[in-house]
Design a protein around this motif. Structure first.
Motif, mmCIF file in Angstrom:
data_model
loop_
_atom_site.group_PDB
_atom_site.id
_atom_site.type_symbol
_atom_site.label_atom_id
_atom_site.label_comp_id
_atom_site.label_asym_id
_atom_site.label_seq_id
_atom_site.Cartn_x
_atom_site.Cartn_y
_atom_site.Cartn_z
ATOM 1 N N HIS A 24 -1.213 6.883 7.239
ATOM 2 C CA HIS A 24 -0.089 6.126 6.674
ATOM 3 C C HIS A 24 1.052 7.027 6.196
ATOM 4 C CE1 HIS A 24 -3.516 3.292 6.389
ATOM 5 N NE2 HIS A 24 -2.586 2.360 6.623
ATOM 6 N N PHE A 25 1.215 8.169 6.813
ATOM 7 C CA PHE A 25 2.222 9.157 6.403
ATOM 8 C C PHE A 25 3.602 8.531 6.205
ATOM 9 C CE2 PHE A 25 5.487 12.296 7.599
ATOM 10 C CZ PHE A 25 5.202 13.322 6.707
ATOM 11 N N ALA A 26 4.094 7.790 7.198
ATOM 12 C CA ALA A 26 5.404 7.126 7.095
ATOM 13 C C ALA A 26 5.259 5.633 7.393
ATOM 14 C CB ALA A 26 6.403 7.765 8.035
ATOM 15 N N TYR A 27 4.113 5.090 7.061
ATOM 16 C CA TYR A 27 3.820 3.685 7.344
ATOM 17 C C TYR A 27 4.889 2.763 6.745
ATOM 18 C CZ TYR A 27 1.399 -0.824 6.869
ATOM 19 O OH TYR A 27 1.076 -2.154 6.896
ATOM 20 N N ASN A 28 5.429 1.879 7.578
ATOM 21 C CA ASN A 28 6.383 0.867 7.138
ATOM 22 C C ASN A 28 7.553 1.453 6.356
ATOM 23 O OD1 ASN A 28 7.322 -1.767 7.028
ATOM 24 N ND2 ASN A 28 6.150 -2.308 5.208
ATOM 25 N N ASN A 29 7.934 2.671 6.724
ATOM 26 C CA ASN A 29 9.107 3.290 6.094
ATOM 27 C C ASN A 29 10.351 2.496 6.470
ATOM 28 O OD1 ASN A 29 11.520 5.326 6.221
ATOM 29 N ND2 ASN A 29 10.019 6.269 4.860
ATOM 30 N N LYS A 30 11.252 2.295 5.515
ATOM 31 C CA LYS A 30 12.379 1.388 5.720
ATOM 32 C C LYS A 30 13.633 2.052 6.281
ATOM 33 C CE LYS A 30 9.834 -1.733 3.673
ATOM 34 N NZ LYS A 30 9.139 -2.771 4.428
ATOM 35 N N SER A 31 13.661 3.396 6.316
ATOM 36 C CA SER A 31 14.911 4.072 6.664
ATOM 37 C C SER A 31 14.777 5.184 7.697
ATOM 38 C CB SER A 31 15.538 4.677 5.396
ATOM 39 O OG SER A 31 15.675 3.721 4.374
ATOM 40 N N LEU A 32 13.589 5.697 7.906
ATOM 41 C CA LEU A 32 13.393 6.897 8.714
ATOM 42 C C LEU A 32 13.820 6.689 10.168
ATOM 43 C CD1 LEU A 32 12.169 9.781 8.359
ATOM 44 C CD2 LEU A 32 10.046 8.841 9.270
ATOM 45 N N THR A 33 14.738 7.527 10.624
ATOM 46 C CA THR A 33 15.190 7.459 12.014
ATOM 47 C C THR A 33 14.774 8.681 12.819
ATOM 48 O OG1 THR A 33 17.337 8.439 11.426
ATOM 49 C CG2 THR A 33 17.189 6.039 11.433
#
Length: 206
Positions: free
Chosen positions: A186-195
């Motif tokens: 879950h390192f960047a799970y459901n991250n809202k901004s990461l491109t």
């Protein structure tokens, strides 16, 4: 306020849910702080802001953290109940050379100014799990290229899970040994901004 002999600020303002600022915080010293001396220091101060210079950590406080090994939950849910978030703490000069644990350090925190951790050095770090889980920041790049990760690092689980504002994440293989990592769950799970996530010298991350 002479705090030069304080060895432990553990949970100093823990769960102070209505405190809005600590006037004179800029005079606090970390010269004698050891071990887990800043763990949960501001945890769950849901209305706390570091917007004013006198109510923020000084550069000297950061550089005095040499003997501090554990920063778990230091800013956990800070500013969460402020519309738009409060001013971010001054953490640019934190001496993290001997720090081993950043777990949930900024989990759930909300700031209206960016944080700068570019110059941190973490050769002893073992845990950065959920460090920015649910954290809300202004749009910014998180550059960890100079962090000097070593094989001591074991967990990066939920590092930026469901966070807002972090658009780019950078690592550099020259300063990043992930050989000891056992979980990236879950390192960047459901991250809202990461491109974008950038691994410079990606061939070294076999």
């Amino acid at each position: 306020c002479d705090t030069s002999n304080v060895t432990n600020y553990y949970g100093m303002y823990y769960d102070a849910k209505v405190i809005e600022e600590v006037i004179g915080l800029s005079e606090f010293s970390s010269a004698s702080v050891i071990s887990n001396g800043v763990q949960f220091m501001f945890s769950q101060c849901n209305k706390l802001s570091f917007s004013n210079v006198g109510s923020n950590l000084s550069d000297a406080f950061g550089t005095g953290l040499t003997n501090c090994t554990n920063m778990i939950g230091m800013f956990y849910y800070v500013g969460k109940n402020l519309v738009g978030g409060g001013g971010a703490p001054n953490i640019t000069n934190f001496d993290t050379t001997n720090a081993t644990n950043f777990g949930i350090m900024f989990q759930g925190a909300k700031f209206n100014t960016t944080i700068d951790i570019t110059s941190w050095n973490v050769p002893a770090l073992t845990n950065m799990g959920a460090m920015f889980y649910l954290c809300e920041l202004p749009t910014q790049t998180m550059d960890l290229s100079a962090w000097n990760f070593t094989s001591a690092m074991t967990t990066m689980a939920s590092f930026i899970r469901q966070s807002v504002g972090i658009t780019s994440l950078k690592f550099d293989s020259a300063n990043c040994d992930l050989g000891g990592v056992t979980t990236l769950s879950h390192f960047a799970y459901n991250n809202k901004s990461l491109t974008s996530v950038e691994f410079v010298g990606a061939s070294d991350f076999s």
